[in-house]
Design a protein around this motif. Sequence first.
Motif, PDB file in Angstrom:
ATOM      1  N   LEU A 299       0.825  -1.207   0.000  1.00 14.66           N
ATOM      2  CA  LEU A 299       0.000   0.000   0.000  1.00 14.66           C
ATOM      3  C   LEU A 299       0.862   1.261   0.000  1.00 14.66           C
ATOM      4  CD1 LEU A 299      -2.792   1.388   0.301  1.00 14.66           C
ATOM      5  CD2 LEU A 299      -2.526   1.138   2.783  1.00 14.66           C
ATOM      6  N   GLU A 300       1.885   1.261   0.838  1.00 15.87           N
ATOM      7  CA  GLU A 300       2.776   2.416   0.913  1.00 15.87           C
ATOM      8  C   GLU A 300       3.501   2.639  -0.421  1.00 15.87           C
ATOM      9  OE1 GLU A 300       2.954   4.456   3.374  1.00 15.87           O
ATOM     10  OE2 GLU A 300       2.850   3.467   5.312  1.00 15.87           O
ATOM     11  N   THR A 301       3.975   1.557  -1.022  1.00 18.27           N
ATOM     12  CA  THR A 301       4.701   1.659  -2.282  1.00 18.27           C
ATOM     13  C   THR A 301       3.799   2.138  -3.409  1.00 18.27           C
ATOM     14  OG1 THR A 301       6.149  -0.164  -1.586  1.00 18.27           O
ATOM     15  CG2 THR A 301       6.138   0.398  -3.932  1.00 18.27           C
ATOM     16  N   VAL A 302       2.611   1.542  -3.503  1.00 18.31           N
ATOM     17  CA  VAL A 302       1.665   1.918  -4.556  1.00 18.31           C
ATOM     18  C   VAL A 302       1.250   3.376  -4.411  1.00 18.31           C
ATOM     19  CG1 VAL A 302      -0.657   1.516  -5.464  1.00 18.31           C
ATOM     20  CG2 VAL A 302       0.824  -0.417  -4.931  1.00 18.31           C
ATOM     21  N   SER A 303       1.087   3.850  -3.177  1.00 19.79           N
ATOM     22  CA  SER A 303       0.684   5.245  -2.966  1.00 19.79           C
ATOM     23  C   SER A 303       1.727   6.207  -3.526  1.00 19.79           C
ATOM     24  CB  SER A 303       0.447   5.518  -1.477  1.00 19.79           C
ATOM     25  OG  SER A 303       1.666   5.528  -0.744  1.00 19.79           O
ATOM     26  N   VAL A 304       3.006   5.856  -3.367  1.00 17.98           N
ATOM     27  CA  VAL A 304       4.074   6.702  -3.901  1.00 17.98           C
ATOM     28  C   VAL A 304       4.061   6.675  -5.424  1.00 17.98           C
ATOM     29  CG1 VAL A 304       6.568   6.999  -4.066  1.00 17.98           C
ATOM     30  CG2 VAL A 304       5.530   6.445  -1.864  1.00 17.98           C
ATOM     31  N   ILE A 305       3.904   5.478  -6.004  1.00 16.97           N
ATOM     32  CA  ILE A 305       3.878   5.349  -7.466  1.00 16.97           C
ATOM     33  C   ILE A 305       2.715   6.139  -8.057  1.00 16.97           C
ATOM     34  CG2 ILE A 305       3.572   3.729  -9.372  1.00 16.97           C
ATOM     35  CD1 ILE A 305       4.971   1.611  -7.635  1.00 16.97           C
ATOM     36  N   LEU A 306       1.524   5.982  -7.477  1.00 14.74           N
ATOM     37  CA  LEU A 306       0.352   6.696  -7.973  1.00 14.74           C
ATOM     38  C   LEU A 306       0.527   8.208  -7.852  1.00 14.74           C
ATOM     39  CD1 LEU A 306      -2.570   4.508  -6.545  1.00 14.74           C
ATOM     40  CD2 LEU A 306      -1.751   4.616  -8.908  1.00 14.74           C
ATOM     41  N   GLN A 307       1.115   8.631  -6.733  1.00 15.19           N
ATOM     42  CA  GLN A 307       1.314  10.062  -6.518  1.00 15.19           C
ATOM     43  C   GLN A 307       2.240  10.649  -7.585  1.00 15.19           C
ATOM     44  OE1 GLN A 307      -0.330  11.960  -4.540  1.00 15.19           O
ATOM     45  NE2 GLN A 307       0.931  13.134  -3.102  1.00 15.19           N
ATOM     46  N   VAL A 308       3.329   9.963  -7.866  1.00 14.42           N
ATOM     47  CA  VAL A 308       4.306  10.449  -8.843  1.00 14.42           C
ATOM     48  C   VAL A 308       3.707  10.452 -10.248  1.00 14.42           C
ATOM     49  CG1 VAL A 308       6.523   9.961  -9.955  1.00 14.42           C
ATOM     50  CG2 VAL A 308       6.290   9.741  -7.471  1.00 14.42           C
ATOM     51  N   VAL A 309       3.061   9.348 -10.618  1.00 14.26           N
ATOM     52  CA  VAL A 309       2.472   9.241 -11.955  1.00 14.26           C
ATOM     53  C   VAL A 309       1.388  10.291 -12.156  1.00 14.26           C
ATOM     54  CG1 VAL A 309       1.100   7.773 -13.476  1.00 14.26           C
ATOM     55  CG2 VAL A 309       3.008   6.795 -12.205  1.00 14.26           C
ATOM     56  N   SER A 310       0.523  10.451 -11.163  1.00 16.66           N
ATOM     57  CA  SER A 310      -0.554  11.432 -11.267  1.00 16.66           C
ATOM     58  C   SER A 310      -0.017  12.848 -11.418  1.00 16.66           C
ATOM     59  CB  SER A 310      -1.465  11.344 -10.034  1.00 16.66           C
ATOM     60  OG  SER A 310      -2.468  12.350 -10.071  1.00 16.66           O
ATOM     61  N   PHE A 311       0.993  13.181 -10.640  1.00 13.77           N
ATOM     62  CA  PHE A 311       1.538  14.545 -10.689  1.00 13.77           C
ATOM     63  C   PHE A 311       2.231  14.821 -12.025  1.00 13.77           C
ATOM     64  CE2 PHE A 311       4.716  17.841  -9.726  1.00 13.77           C
ATOM     65  CZ  PHE A 311       3.874  18.811  -9.194  1.00 13.77           C
ATOM     66  N   LYS A 312       2.939  13.805 -12.551  1.00 13.16           N
ATOM     67  CA  LYS A 312       3.633  14.009 -13.824  1.00 13.16           C
ATOM     68  C   LYS A 312       2.663  14.104 -14.996  1.00 13.16           C
ATOM     69  CE  LYS A 312       8.193  12.133 -12.762  1.00 13.16           C
ATOM     70  NZ  LYS A 312       9.251  11.166 -13.141  1.00 13.16           N
ATOM     71  N   LEU A 313       1.566  13.339 -14.934  1.00  9.11           N
ATOM     72  CA  LEU A 313       0.625  13.312 -16.048  1.00  9.11           C
ATOM     73  C   LEU A 313      -0.406  14.436 -15.996  1.00  9.11           C
ATOM     74  CD1 LEU A 313      -0.091   9.476 -16.405  1.00  9.11           C
ATOM     75  CD2 LEU A 313       1.442  10.887 -17.769  1.00  9.11           C
ATOM     76  N   THR A 314      -0.851  14.771 -14.788  1.00 10.04           N
ATOM     77  CA  THR A 314      -1.941  15.744 -14.652  1.00 10.04           C
ATOM     78  C   THR A 314      -1.566  16.991 -13.868  1.00 10.04           C
ATOM     79  OG1 THR A 314      -2.828  14.790 -12.595  1.00 10.04           O
ATOM     80  CG2 THR A 314      -3.560  13.804 -14.672  1.00 10.04           C
ATOM     81  N   GLY A 315      -0.417  16.943 -13.185  1.00  3.89           N
ATOM     82  CA  GLY A 315      -0.042  18.075 -12.344  1.00  3.89           C
ATOM     83  C   GLY A 315      -0.792  18.122 -11.033  1.00  3.89           C
ATOM     84  N   ALA A 322       2.637  11.624   0.046  1.00  2.00           N
ATOM     85  CA  ALA A 322       2.976  10.207  -0.015  1.00  2.00           C
ATOM     86  C   ALA A 322       4.346  10.003   0.636  1.00  2.00           C
ATOM     87  CB  ALA A 322       2.999   9.728  -1.474  1.00  2.00           C
ATOM     88  N   PRO A 323       4.576   8.801   1.215  1.00  2.00           N
ATOM     89  CA  PRO A 323       3.700   7.650   1.332  1.00  2.00           C
ATOM     90  C   PRO A 323       2.407   7.943   2.093  1.00  2.00           C
ATOM     91  CG  PRO A 323       5.968   7.074   1.894  1.00  2.00           C
ATOM     92  CD  PRO A 323       5.900   8.565   1.840  1.00  2.00           C
ATOM     93  N   ILE A 324       1.473   7.018   1.988  1.00  2.80           N
ATOM     94  CA  ILE A 324       0.105   7.275   2.408  1.00  2.80           C
ATOM     95  C   ILE A 324      -0.050   7.533   3.906  1.00  2.80           C
ATOM     96  CG2 ILE A 324      -0.542   4.857   2.774  1.00  2.80           C
ATOM     97  CD1 ILE A 324      -3.222   5.574   1.338  1.00  2.80           C
ATOM     98  N   HIS A 325       0.889   7.059   4.737  1.00  4.32           N
ATOM     99  CA  HIS A 325       0.749   7.343   6.167  1.00  4.32           C
ATOM    100  C   HIS A 325       0.827   8.838   6.444  1.00  4.32           C
ATOM    101  CE1 HIS A 325       5.174   6.435   5.719  1.00  4.32           C
ATOM    102  NE2 HIS A 325       5.261   7.596   6.383  1.00  4.32           N
TER     103      HIS A 325
END
Length: 360
Positions: A299-315, A322-325
Motif C-alpha cells: 500500500l505504501e509503495t503503490v501510494s508513492v507510485i500513484l502520486q508520482v504518476v498522477s503529478f507528472k501526467l496531470t499536475g 505520499a507515502p500514504i501514512h
Amino acid sequence: MLVWLADYLEQYHSGFGVFQYLTFRTILSLLTALLMSLLLGPKMIRKLSFHQIGQNVRSDGPESHFSKAGTPTMGGALIVLAIAIATLLWGDMESRYVWVVLVVTLAFGFVGWVDDYLKLTKANSKGLAGRWKYVFQSVIALLAMHFLYYTATSPLETALIVPFFKDVSIPLGYYYVVLGYFVIVGSSNGVNLTDGLDGLAILPTVMVAAALGLIAYLSGHAEFSSYLQIPNIAGAGELAIFCGAIIGAGLGFLWFNTYPAQVFMGDVGSLSLGAALGIVAIIVRHEIVLFIMGGVFVLETVSVILQVVSFKLTGKRIFRMAPIHHHFELKGWPEPRVIVRFWIIALVMVLIGLSTLKLR
C-alpha cells in the motif's frame, strides 16, 4: 555454530540432542536477538546521541515531524547485528539457505548504512542518489538469485506456486531470477517507504517474519508440507531460525522505537529487513503470499507510485502527501492512531496470507 558444538557434546550427554530440534533453536535465536537488542539498545542510543548521529527531517514533511530532528538514527545497525549473531549461533552453518539470507541481509544493510551516512555527513534527507541505491540493490539481488537458480536441486525450487490452488505450479526457468529480483528489491524498498513513523515499519516486519518462519518450518518438513500441499523445500526449515532472529531483534528495537521514538532504524535497518523478507519468501516459494501478508508495504509503495504518476501526467496529487501514512497525518490523525491502525491492517493481511496454507 553452537549446533556443531552440541552435536559433538551429545556423545557425552544425550541432553545436548535437544539442540537438533528446529523449534528449540528458533526460540533460542529469538531470545538471543531480543536480549541483544534490549541490552545493547540504551548504550547504542547514548553513543549515537554523543556523536550527534541524528535524524534529518524533510523540509516538505508534516510539521509534527520537525520536533523529531536530531533523534538518533541508524539504530537498524543493531537489528542487523542481532539477527546475524543469533543466526550464526543457532543456525546450521552447512545450509546454503542460511548463508544466502545472511549475505543478502548484510549487503542491503551496508547499502542502507552508506545512505544514512551520506544523509548525516551532508546534513540533508537525500543521502545516496536514488539511481546508485537502485544499482547496488539490483546487483546484490541478481547475484543472490543466480546463486539460488544454479544451486537448485529440483524443478519445484524454481517454480511459481499460486496460492488457493492445489496443483498450480508454473515452471519459470530463468524467469525465476527475474521474479526473485523484483521481489527482493521491491520488498526492500517497500519496508523502507513504510518506515516513516515511530514503530510503523518494525511491527509489521515482525509479523510477516513470524509467518514466513512458520511457512519455512512447514516447507522443510516432508509430512507437514505434504499434508498442506505446499512445496517441500529440503533444508528450508533452517530459515525459521533466521526468522526467529528477526522477530527477537525487531521486538527489542520496538522497545526503543515505539512512540515517541528514542531511536530510528534508518535505511540500514529498513532496506535490510525488507530484503530479508523477500529472500526468505523466494526460497520457500511463497512470493505471492508475501505480497498479501506485506499488504501495508504494498500500500505504501503503490501510494508513492500513484502520486508520482498522477503529478507528472496531470499536475495534480492524489494524496495530500505520499507515502500514504503522511496523507492520514495531514488529515489530522494523531501519529499513534495512524501507527496502530496500520498495525491492525498488517495483522489482518498476515492472517489472510497464512490462510492460504489450508485454503487450497
